[in-house]
Every structure is written in structure tokens, then in C-alpha cells.
Design a protein around this motif. Structure first.
Motif, PDB file in Angstrom:
ATOM      1  N   ALA A 138     117.513   0.836   9.210  1.00  0.00           N
ATOM      2  CA  ALA A 138     117.390   1.235  10.617  1.00  0.00           C
ATOM      3  C   ALA A 138     117.523   0.025  11.538  1.00  0.00           C
ATOM      4  O   ALA A 138     118.175   0.104  12.585  1.00  0.00           O
ATOM      5  CB  ALA A 138     116.059   1.941  10.852  1.00  0.00           C
ATOM      6  N   LEU A 139     116.923  -1.085  11.158  1.00  0.00           N
ATOM      7  CA  LEU A 139     117.010  -2.307  11.966  1.00  0.00           C
ATOM      8  C   LEU A 139     118.455  -2.786  12.065  1.00  0.00           C
ATOM      9  O   LEU A 139     118.921  -3.182  13.141  1.00  0.00           O
ATOM     10  CB  LEU A 139     116.118  -3.396  11.383  1.00  0.00           C
ATOM     11  N   LEU A 176     113.517   1.105   6.731  1.00  0.00           N
ATOM     12  CA  LEU A 176     113.281   0.355   7.962  1.00  0.00           C
ATOM     13  C   LEU A 176     114.303  -0.768   8.135  1.00  0.00           C
ATOM     14  O   LEU A 176     114.768  -1.032   9.243  1.00  0.00           O
ATOM     15  CB  LEU A 176     111.862  -0.205   7.981  1.00  0.00           C
TER      16      LEU A 176
END
Length: 90
Positions: free
Chosen positions: A47-48, A44
Motif C-alpha cells: 500500500a505504501l 502495508l
């Protein structure tokens, strides 16, 4: 180096950074070196970072009109997040 060449260089470096982040994410999943809960958090975060690079470099969010696009994207992301949470809880 003129302005156009500098912009092309920045876009190329951003693209290569995103390719590297994707390769890191795939290798983390492929080789299973980290426990699943930590892996999910790390994916995550990666991805951010990619989302921020996309918004900043490739979607022209720094321009004046970019504010409206950014607001729409944040709103859409919030709706998508709520939908994902709802589907997980089903």
C-alpha cells in the motif's frame, strides 16, 4: 520520442505497476500463503508503494504547488492514523 509521448508512457507503466501490486495483494489474501501478522506487514508495504506512486505520478507532487498538497495529505494521513489507532484501542 517527444516529451508528451514519454509522459504518457511513464503514466501507463505506473498504472500497470499499481494494477500488478493490487493483484499481488489480492492473491496473497486469497490464497493465504503467509501467516496473518506477516501478511499485514506485507500489505502495508504494498500500500505504501502504491501511495508513493500515486503521489509522484498522478497527483503532480513534483510541481511547486505540490508541496502544499503533500503537506495537507501528510497532515490528513496523520489524523486518519490517529483515528484508526483510537478506534482499535476502544
Amino acid at each position: 520520442m517527444n516529451k508528451h509521448q514519454k509522459e504518457i508512457r511513464q503514466l501507463s507503466l505506473s498504472f500497470l505497476l499499481m494494477i500488478a501490486l493490487t493483484a499481488i495483494a489480492f492473491s496473497l489474501v486469497l490464497f493465504q500463503l503467509i501467516s496473518p501478522p506477516i501478511l499485514i506487514i506485507l500489505l502495508l508495504v504494498l500500500a505504501l508503494i502504491q501511495i508513493i506512486i500515486q503521489f509522484d505520478r498522478f497527483m503532480d507532487m513534483r510541481e511547486k504547488e505540490g508541496y502544499y498538497r503533500l503537506t495537507s495529505l501528510i497532515g490528513g494521513s496523520f489524523v486518519a492514523l490517529l483515528t484508526i489507532i483510537f478506534l482499535i484501542l476502544l
